[in-house]
Design a protein around this motif. Structure first.
Motif, PDB file in Angstrom:
ATOM      1  N   VAL A 294       0.839  -1.197   0.000  1.00  0.00           N
ATOM      2  CA  VAL A 294       0.000   0.000   0.000  1.00  0.00           C
ATOM      3  C   VAL A 294       0.877   1.252   0.000  1.00  0.00           C
ATOM      4  O   VAL A 294       0.589   2.231  -0.707  1.00  0.00           O
ATOM      5  CB  VAL A 294      -0.948   0.001   1.213  1.00  0.00           C
ATOM      6  CG1 VAL A 294      -1.661   1.344   1.347  1.00  0.00           C
ATOM      7  CG2 VAL A 294      -1.972  -1.119   1.081  1.00  0.00           C
ATOM      8  N   GLY A 295       1.949   1.237   0.787  1.00  0.00           N
ATOM      9  CA  GLY A 295       2.858   2.379   0.817  1.00  0.00           C
ATOM     10  C   GLY A 295       3.488   2.662  -0.528  1.00  0.00           C
ATOM     11  O   GLY A 295       3.610   3.821  -0.948  1.00  0.00           O
ATOM     12  N   PHE A 296       3.885   1.597  -1.247  1.00  0.00           N
ATOM     13  CA  PHE A 296       4.456   1.784  -2.586  1.00  0.00           C
ATOM     14  C   PHE A 296       3.405   2.374  -3.521  1.00  0.00           C
ATOM     15  O   PHE A 296       3.683   3.304  -4.294  1.00  0.00           O
ATOM     16  CB  PHE A 296       4.970   0.453  -3.132  1.00  0.00           C
ATOM     17  CG  PHE A 296       5.679   0.569  -4.457  1.00  0.00           C
ATOM     18  CD1 PHE A 296       7.022   0.882  -4.514  1.00  0.00           C
ATOM     19  CD2 PHE A 296       4.992   0.390  -5.654  1.00  0.00           C
ATOM     20  CE1 PHE A 296       7.686   1.005  -5.728  1.00  0.00           C
ATOM     21  CE2 PHE A 296       5.630   0.502  -6.873  1.00  0.00           C
ATOM     22  CZ  PHE A 296       6.983   0.811  -6.909  1.00  0.00           C
ATOM     23  N   CYS A 297       2.166   1.852  -3.434  1.00  0.00           N
ATOM     24  CA  CYS A 297       1.071   2.378  -4.247  1.00  0.00           C
ATOM     25  C   CYS A 297       0.783   3.835  -3.893  1.00  0.00           C
ATOM     26  O   CYS A 297       0.511   4.664  -4.776  1.00  0.00           O
ATOM     27  CB  CYS A 297      -0.168   1.512  -4.074  1.00  0.00           C
ATOM     28  SG  CYS A 297      -1.593   2.041  -5.027  1.00  0.00           S
ATOM     29  N   ALA A 298       0.825   4.149  -2.593  1.00  0.00           N
ATOM     30  CA  ALA A 298       0.605   5.530  -2.161  1.00  0.00           C
ATOM     31  C   ALA A 298       1.626   6.472  -2.786  1.00  0.00           C
ATOM     32  O   ALA A 298       1.289   7.579  -3.233  1.00  0.00           O
ATOM     33  CB  ALA A 298       0.667   5.615  -0.636  1.00  0.00           C
ATOM     34  N   ASP A 299       2.878   6.043  -2.842  1.00  0.00           N
ATOM     35  CA  ASP A 299       3.909   6.861  -3.474  1.00  0.00           C
ATOM     36  C   ASP A 299       3.604   7.075  -4.958  1.00  0.00           C
ATOM     37  O   ASP A 299       3.801   8.174  -5.499  1.00  0.00           O
ATOM     38  CB  ASP A 299       5.281   6.213  -3.314  1.00  0.00           C
ATOM     39  CG  ASP A 299       5.842   6.345  -1.907  1.00  0.00           C
ATOM     40  OD1 ASP A 299       5.311   7.169  -1.129  1.00  0.00           O
ATOM     41  OD2 ASP A 299       6.809   5.639  -1.585  1.00  0.00           O
ATOM     42  N   VAL A 308      -3.506  11.102  -0.835  1.00  0.00           N
ATOM     43  CA  VAL A 308      -3.555   9.863  -0.062  1.00  0.00           C
ATOM     44  C   VAL A 308      -3.618  10.238   1.408  1.00  0.00           C
ATOM     45  O   VAL A 308      -2.769  10.987   1.906  1.00  0.00           O
ATOM     46  CB  VAL A 308      -2.329   8.968  -0.323  1.00  0.00           C
ATOM     47  CG1 VAL A 308      -2.376   7.726   0.561  1.00  0.00           C
ATOM     48  CG2 VAL A 308      -2.255   8.576  -1.791  1.00  0.00           C
ATOM     49  N   MET A 309      -4.639   9.721   2.101  1.00  0.00           N
ATOM     50  CA  MET A 309      -4.799   9.970   3.527  1.00  0.00           C
ATOM     51  C   MET A 309      -4.459   8.715   4.323  1.00  0.00           C
ATOM     52  O   MET A 309      -4.952   7.633   4.005  1.00  0.00           O
ATOM     53  CB  MET A 309      -6.246  10.344   3.853  1.00  0.00           C
ATOM     54  CG  MET A 309      -6.663  11.700   3.391  1.00  0.00           C
ATOM     55  SD  MET A 309      -8.353  12.062   3.963  1.00  0.00           S
ATOM     56  CE  MET A 309      -9.304  10.967   2.929  1.00  0.00           C
ATOM     57  N   PHE A 310      -3.617   8.863   5.337  1.00  0.00           N
ATOM     58  CA  PHE A 310      -3.440   7.798   6.316  1.00  0.00           C
ATOM     59  C   PHE A 310      -3.817   8.351   7.680  1.00  0.00           C
ATOM     60  O   PHE A 310      -3.870   9.573   7.884  1.00  0.00           O
ATOM     61  CB  PHE A 310      -2.023   7.220   6.287  1.00  0.00           C
ATOM     62  CG  PHE A 310      -0.949   8.118   6.861  1.00  0.00           C
ATOM     63  CD1 PHE A 310      -0.352   7.817   8.076  1.00  0.00           C
ATOM     64  CD2 PHE A 310      -0.508   9.252   6.178  1.00  0.00           C
ATOM     65  CE1 PHE A 310       0.648   8.625   8.605  1.00  0.00           C
ATOM     66  CE2 PHE A 310       0.486  10.061   6.696  1.00  0.00           C
ATOM     67  CZ  PHE A 310       1.074   9.747   7.912  1.00  0.00           C
ATOM     68  N   SER A 311      -4.115   7.478   8.633  1.00  0.00           N
ATOM     69  CA  SER A 311      -4.757   7.916   9.870  1.00  0.00           C
ATOM     70  C   SER A 311      -4.331   7.030  11.035  1.00  0.00           C
ATOM     71  O   SER A 311      -3.219   6.529  11.068  1.00  0.00           O
ATOM     72  CB  SER A 311      -6.282   7.877   9.696  1.00  0.00           C
ATOM     73  OG  SER A 311      -6.703   8.716   8.641  1.00  0.00           O
ATOM     74  N   LYS A 380       2.264   1.898   5.544  1.00  0.00           N
ATOM     75  CA  LYS A 380       1.313   2.085   4.448  1.00  0.00           C
ATOM     76  C   LYS A 380       1.224   3.534   3.983  1.00  0.00           C
ATOM     77  O   LYS A 380       0.574   3.826   2.973  1.00  0.00           O
ATOM     78  CB  LYS A 380      -0.070   1.547   4.817  1.00  0.00           C
ATOM     79  CG  LYS A 380      -0.766   2.203   5.970  1.00  0.00           C
ATOM     80  CD  LYS A 380      -2.110   1.505   6.210  1.00  0.00           C
ATOM     81  CE  LYS A 380      -2.870   2.120   7.368  1.00  0.00           C
ATOM     82  NZ  LYS A 380      -2.236   1.811   8.675  1.00  0.00           N
ATOM     83  N   SER A 381       1.877   4.447   4.696  1.00  0.00           N
ATOM     84  CA  SER A 381       1.904   5.844   4.253  1.00  0.00           C
ATOM     85  C   SER A 381       2.959   6.100   3.184  1.00  0.00           C
ATOM     86  O   SER A 381       3.027   7.205   2.636  1.00  0.00           O
ATOM     87  CB  SER A 381       2.147   6.775   5.446  1.00  0.00           C
ATOM     88  OG  SER A 381       3.451   6.584   5.982  1.00  0.00           O
ATOM     89  N   PRO A 385       6.733  13.140   1.517  1.00  0.00           N
ATOM     90  CA  PRO A 385       6.589  14.097   2.630  1.00  0.00           C
ATOM     91  C   PRO A 385       5.121  14.247   3.013  1.00  0.00           C
ATOM     92  O   PRO A 385       4.227  14.179   2.160  1.00  0.00           O
ATOM     93  CB  PRO A 385       7.138  15.407   2.041  1.00  0.00           C
ATOM     94  CG  PRO A 385       7.943  15.009   0.847  1.00  0.00           C
ATOM     95  CD  PRO A 385       7.325  13.762   0.314  1.00  0.00           C
ATOM     96  N   ILE A 386       4.876  14.445   4.306  1.00  0.00           N
ATOM     97  CA  ILE A 386       3.512  14.683   4.776  1.00  0.00           C
ATOM     98  C   ILE A 386       3.201  16.150   4.543  1.00  0.00           C
ATOM     99  O   ILE A 386       3.799  17.041   5.141  1.00  0.00           O
ATOM    100  CB  ILE A 386       3.368  14.305   6.255  1.00  0.00           C
ATOM    101  CG1 ILE A 386       3.727  12.826   6.452  1.00  0.00           C
ATOM    102  CG2 ILE A 386       1.949  14.583   6.755  1.00  0.00           C
ATOM    103  CD1 ILE A 386       3.868  12.416   7.908  1.00  0.00           C
ATOM    104  N   ALA A 387       2.236  16.384   3.644  1.00  0.00           N
ATOM    105  CA  ALA A 387       1.996  17.751   3.182  1.00  0.00           C
ATOM    106  C   ALA A 387       0.965  18.506   4.003  1.00  0.00           C
ATOM    107  O   ALA A 387       1.004  19.737   4.082  1.00  0.00           O
ATOM    108  CB  ALA A 387       1.561  17.725   1.709  1.00  0.00           C
TER     109      ALA A 387
END
Length: 516
Positions: A294-299, A308-311, A380-381, A385-387
């Motif tokens: 999921v992290g690779f897909c998020a990138d 992309v939101m992670f929580s 998974k994030s 960078p967290i924007a």
């Protein structure tokens, strides 16, 4: 997971029996297992004395409560959980990764809304102001589906936004803004096409004009501009008998269905996707297979300009320094600290701490505590960078793109509800133990962490990330597979298993304010 780890997990289906000699080419080669070790559980790769650090992902996940010989099964009863990292003295926006090459040319077929947002589905959602009307709305939705929906083939579904808020609560308490704005922003989710329809009881504390004040919703006709969103009030004098209530709701739905039915999918850049990522029923493989994919897909999605939101506050709290260091700016890093500090105080008021997060299923799947769980969750994030940072119930602005931390509780249902409020139009949910989680408001792509789960739940899991542990695929392979599947699901070319079975969980509003 890292060369400096002193534990590794057993990948074999069914685990390994005592007496197994670990073969060449694996961590701890030559060690003989002293215990039977279940799949996903940890094996000591070296002798550890009482008090020694137990290290996985190259971070301390606990301290040995007694001596642990090499080859032993390392489970939660042998570990003292480390203390949470303090929220002072953190690295703030210190990681400056190279800017990756943009991904261009990727599109999906979606529904463009008047405000510029894009839906992946075309749904009529009926908002409720209070739980008292839920039963009436459920019956009305059933009639609308039976009597009207067949005449509107371009409308995907009709749903009622049921919840347990609206009355019997301290509606003016400071934290009441969280459930109120959550429900307001869910009503405006991109998958609902800007059509706002409300059913109210009449006497509830959460009145329609407080839920959706002027200027907070799209104007679809002159009536909306003059009177606010179309509202059916069950206590209105015009209703004589139960059937008159149902008839009014059904009749009110028709113009909304007509407008939605006139819409058509159009080719949309992948940058308009708003993906929410979440894990539930996690196991020790979550941080090995599904979440890294999921992290690779998020990138990939961030490179394509998407959001992309992670929580899940408690499931990132033990990795807070990874979050603050990856923040795009010091201001974003400080916002992360602010939200996690608020949540720490919320847990303190309930006299619990982050240790309450880990479930019996997590432990049966090999996760000893929340410190270990957090390291697998945060992966998974991805690496972008967290924007931006969102407080619970807040909605993304059109200019907020890239990787976003949406601060939510870790409960599957509350997290999904808050991500819908933030503007999510597509969802990825990873699971190791297995859960039939789904949302009526948004497609949910479910990813199995293990091949055994994917085989047994073959008609519930959309992707088998267990192929990574089996050596049949790489993280990159699964990430690209997920990326293309998401475009197909967003376009309506494919339906997820949850959509096919119509498996939907109820919305759960996060209400930290008192009830009365």
């Amino acid at each position: 997971m890292h060369p400096d780890d002193n534990v590794a997990i057993v990948a074999n289906d069914g685990g390994l029996p005592a007496g197994t000699v670990l073969p060449p080419g694996v961590p701890g080669a030559g060690i003989t297992l002293r215990d039977k070790v279940p799949q996903g559980h940890k094996v000591a790769l070296q002798d550890m004395a009482e008090g020694d650090v137990v290290r996985r992902y190259n971070v301390p996940i606990g301290y040995a409560l007694k001596a642990i010989p090499a080859g032993s099964w390392v489970h939660e009863r042998l570990l003292q959980m480390p203390s949470a990292r303090a929220l002072e003295g953190l690295p703030m926006a210190t990681v400056k990764p190279p800017v990756p090459e943009p991904l261009t040319g990727y599109t999906f077929e979606g529904y463009r809304n008047a405000d510029g947002s894009v839906g992946t589905r075309n749904i009529l959602a009926i908002t409720t102001t209070v739980q008292c009307v839920a039963g009436v709305v459920a019956l009305a939705v059933r009639r609308i589906k039976d009597e009207l929906l067949p005449s509107f083939p371009h409308v995907d579904d009709v749903i009622g936004l049921e919840h347990t808020y609206g009355c019997g609560v301290a509606i003016d308490a400071p934290d009441a803004i969280i459930p109120i704005r959550t429900l307001r922003n869910i009503s405006l989710n991109p998958n609902f096409g800007g059509e706002v329809m409300v059913v109210s009881l009449g006497c509830e504390k959460l009145q329609p004009d407080r839920l959706l004040p002027p200027g907070s919703f799209p104007i679809t006709d002159e009536r909306d501009a003059a009177l606010g969103p179309e509202t059916v009030c069950l206590q209105a004098d015009e209703h004589v008998g139960f059937m008159s209530m149902l008839d009014h709701i059904v009749q009110s739905a028709r113009p909304h269905l007509e407008r939605l039915n006139a819409r058509r999918r159009e080719t949309i850049p992948a940058s308009e996707l708003v993906l929410g990522v979440q894990c539930g029923g996690s196991d020790a493989f979550s941080g090995v297979t599904a979440n890294p994919a999921v992290g690779f897909c998020a990138d990939l999605l961030v490179r394509a300009g998407a959001t992309v939101m992670f929580s899940e506050n408690t499931e990132v709290r033990d990795a807070v320094e990874q979050l603050t260091s990856r923040a795009a700016t010091p201001e974003v890093a400080q916002a992360i600290v602010r939200e996690l500090s608020w949540y720490d105080q919320y847990l303190d008021r309930g006299r619990v701490d982050r240790a309450a997060n880990t479930t019996p299923g997590n432990k049966a799947g090999g996760l000893s505590n929340i410190a270990e769980k957090a390291m697998g969750s945060i992966i998974k994030s991805g690496t972008a960078p967290i924007a931006h940072v969102l407080a619970p119930g807040e909605k993304l602005r059109r200019d907020q793109r890239g990787l976003v931390y949406a601060a939510t509780p870790a409960s599957d249902f509350i997290c999904g509800t808050l991500q819908l409020a933030a503007g999510m139009n597509l969802h990825v949910f990873t699971t190791g133990r297995g859960t039939p989680y789904g949302l009526a408001e948004c497609p949910v792509v479910k990813v199995a962490t293990r091949s055994d789960l994917a085989r047994r739940w073959h008609d519930l899991m959309d992707i088998n990330a267990g192929k990574i542990a089996d050596g049949e695929a790489t993280i990159e392979d699964l990430g690209w597979e997920m990326f293309h599947l998401l475009l197909d699901v967003a376009s309506g070319r494919k339906k997820t298993w949850a959509e096919q079975w119509k498996l939907h969980n109820a919305l759960v509003l996060f209400n930290p304010a008192p009830v009365t």
